[in-house]
Scaffold this motif. Structure first.
Motif, PDB file in Angstrom:
ATOM      1  N   GLY A 193      29.617 -29.387   0.180  1.00  0.00           N
ATOM      2  CA  GLY A 193      29.143 -28.486   1.505  1.00  0.00           C
ATOM      3  C   GLY A 193      29.251 -29.309   2.861  1.00  0.00           C
ATOM      4  O   GLY A 193      29.540 -30.450   2.678  1.00  0.00           O
ATOM      5  N   ASP A 194      29.619 -28.814   3.827  1.00  0.00           N
ATOM      6  CA  ASP A 194      29.659 -29.327   5.077  1.00  0.00           C
ATOM      7  C   ASP A 194      28.327 -30.254   5.641  1.00  0.00           C
ATOM      8  O   ASP A 194      28.073 -30.881   6.562  1.00  0.00           O
ATOM      9  CB  ASP A 194      30.346 -28.785   6.167  1.00  0.00           C
ATOM     10  CG  ASP A 194      29.448 -27.420   6.695  1.00  0.00           C
ATOM     11  OD1 ASP A 194      28.641 -27.260   6.152  1.00  0.00           O
ATOM     12  OD2 ASP A 194      30.041 -26.775   7.552  1.00  0.00           O
ATOM     13  N   SER A 195      27.350 -29.754   4.763  1.00  0.00           N
ATOM     14  CA  SER A 195      26.073 -30.428   5.006  1.00  0.00           C
ATOM     15  C   SER A 195      26.097 -31.807   4.838  1.00  0.00           C
ATOM     16  O   SER A 195      25.412 -32.700   5.287  1.00  0.00           O
ATOM     17  CB  SER A 195      24.823 -29.949   3.783  1.00  0.00           C
ATOM     18  OG  SER A 195      25.496 -29.885   2.698  1.00  0.00           O
ATOM     19  N   ASP A 241      33.341 -26.378   1.235  1.00  0.00           N
ATOM     20  CA  ASP A 241      33.331 -26.078   2.723  1.00  0.00           C
ATOM     21  C   ASP A 241      34.366 -26.318   3.458  1.00  0.00           C
ATOM     22  O   ASP A 241      35.011 -27.397   3.741  1.00  0.00           O
ATOM     23  CB  ASP A 241      32.027 -26.452   3.319  1.00  0.00           C
ATOM     24  CG  ASP A 241      30.899 -25.493   3.228  1.00  0.00           C
ATOM     25  OD1 ASP A 241      30.988 -24.062   3.244  1.00  0.00           O
ATOM     26  OD2 ASP A 241      29.814 -26.159   3.389  1.00  0.00           O
ATOM     27  N   LYS A 271      34.499 -22.028   0.933  1.00  0.00           N
ATOM     28  CA  LYS A 271      33.584 -21.295   1.475  1.00  0.00           C
ATOM     29  C   LYS A 271      33.692 -21.210   2.983  1.00  0.00           C
ATOM     30  O   LYS A 271      33.945 -22.416   3.755  1.00  0.00           O
ATOM     31  CB  LYS A 271      31.921 -21.850   1.195  1.00  0.00           C
ATOM     32  CG  LYS A 271      30.851 -21.041   1.709  1.00  0.00           C
ATOM     33  CD  LYS A 271      29.810 -21.678   1.097  1.00  0.00           C
ATOM     34  CE  LYS A 271      28.973 -22.615   1.511  1.00  0.00           C
ATOM     35  NZ  LYS A 271      28.756 -22.695   2.924  1.00  0.00           N
TER      36      LYS A 271
HETATM   37  O1  KIV Z   1      26.948 -27.045   3.491  1.00  0.00           O
HETATM   38  C1  KIV Z   1      26.039 -26.731   2.637  1.00  0.00           C
HETATM   39  O2  KIV Z   1      25.372 -27.669   2.066  1.00  0.00           O
HETATM   40  C2  KIV Z   1      25.642 -25.385   2.408  1.00  0.00           C
HETATM   41  C3  KIV Z   1      24.632 -24.897   1.699  1.00  0.00           C
HETATM   42  C4  KIV Z   1      23.198 -25.242   2.373  1.00  0.00           C
HETATM   43  C5  KIV Z   1      24.623 -23.533   1.181  1.00  0.00           C
HETATM   44  O3  KIV Z   1      26.485 -24.494   2.988  1.00  0.00           O
END
Ligand code: KIV
Length: 291
Positions: free
Chosen positions: A44-46, A84, A114
């Motif tokens: 994820g981009d998190s 992502d 994503k």
């Molecule tokens: O970037 C991420 O970790 C996400 C998740 C919160 C779904 O998009």
């Protein structure tokens, strides 16, 4: 364990078996998630916040994400790997979106990418990437890359306008060809309606009961500092345990308790004698030179 494929995910969805997704951003994180038997690993981009220390997901670049994605790929044997695409890497045109998605597949071995959002330009990007042969996971509800436009990091689908938009966008991403949809920070009742409407599985995060769930690993492991979102459940206190372990190490280094004999190598008597003889030779030479 066999490698998870889209047909396997479809079968799980059809049989009502919940799909488990978790984030990972490096080799050990992906190994742990894979060994735990999750179905999908999300780079994820998190990562921008939980790994790279940015204050939002916006600044992270494609090159930074690719480094993390490659490491996660190396640690993922069985799980389906989703990456992502970061903010700014698909916004300009469909061609830019394809180029970015192709990089994640070719350079990092992603199984799918994503994409956040369901407005008409975003649907066009999904169509373009899918037509290039790359599976797409859509992401609706709270979409952190465009949180400013949403009025901040707030739940979506709680007002007439946002609930209507969510339903419209969910239909749109399915029709555009997304094979799966992540829905973030949405009332459980709205998620239930979306599940009735869509053929594709919905992976929820703060969205109540869904066809699967996703959490940020650093949140569920208790590594993230400070307040986390309402929907986070902590399953461990890895952050506190890590700080305590490193403090114990520092204390032992300072007291001389570490390293103990069992952490040290031993030399043979011959090696020791040779080292001493070499030192003596050096000292004798220095005395001869008068230095
Ligand atoms: O970037 C991420 O970790 C996400 C998740 C919160 C779904 O998009």
């Amino acid at each position: 364990m066999p490698r998870v494929t889209i047909p396997m995910l479809v079968r799980k969805h059809e049989s009502g078996e919940p799909i488990v997704m978790v984030t990972a951003y490096d080799f050990p994180g992906a190994r742990v998630a894979d060994r735990a038997g999750v179905d999908m690993v999300l780079v994820g981009d998190s990562a921008a916040q939980v790994v790279l220390g940015y204050d939002s997901t916006v600044p992270v670049s494609t090159d930074e994400m690719l480094v993390l994605a490659r490491a996660a790929r190396r640690g993922t044997e069985s799980a389906f790997l989703v990456c992502d695409v970061p903010f700014g890497s698909t916004e300009i045109s469909d061609a830019q979106a394809i180029e970015t998605a192709v990089r994640f597949v070719k350079e990092a071995g992603a199984d799918a990418v994503k994409l956040e959002g369901g407005s008409e330009p975003r649907l066009s990007r999904i169509r373009a990437i899918v037509s290039a042969g790359i599976p797409v996971v859509a992401h609706l509800g709270l979409t952190p890359q465009t949180a400013t436009a949403l009025g901040g990091l707030r739940a979506q689908g709680r007002t007439e306008a946002t609930a209507t938009r969510l339903v419209r966008e969910a239909r749109g991403v399915q029709e555009a060809g997304a094979f799966c949809l992540v829905v973030e920070a949405v009332p459980a009742e709205i998620t239930a309606l979306l599940r009735d409407e869509l053929r594709i599985p919905i992976i929820g995060i703060g969205a109540g009961e869904a066809d699967g769930q996703v959490l940020v690993a650093h949140d569920l492991l208790g590594i993230t500092e400070g307040r986390t979102a309402k929907f986070v459940k902590r399953y461990a206190q890895v952050g506190e345990d890590s700080a305590a372990a490193i403090a114990a190490y520092a204390a032992e280094v300072r007291s001389g308790a570490f390293p103990a004999p069992e952490h040290c190598y031993t030399a043979t008597a011959e090696a020791l004698a040779a080292a001493r003889a070499e030192l003596d030779r050096g000292r004798a030479e220095r005395l001869d030179r008068g230095s």
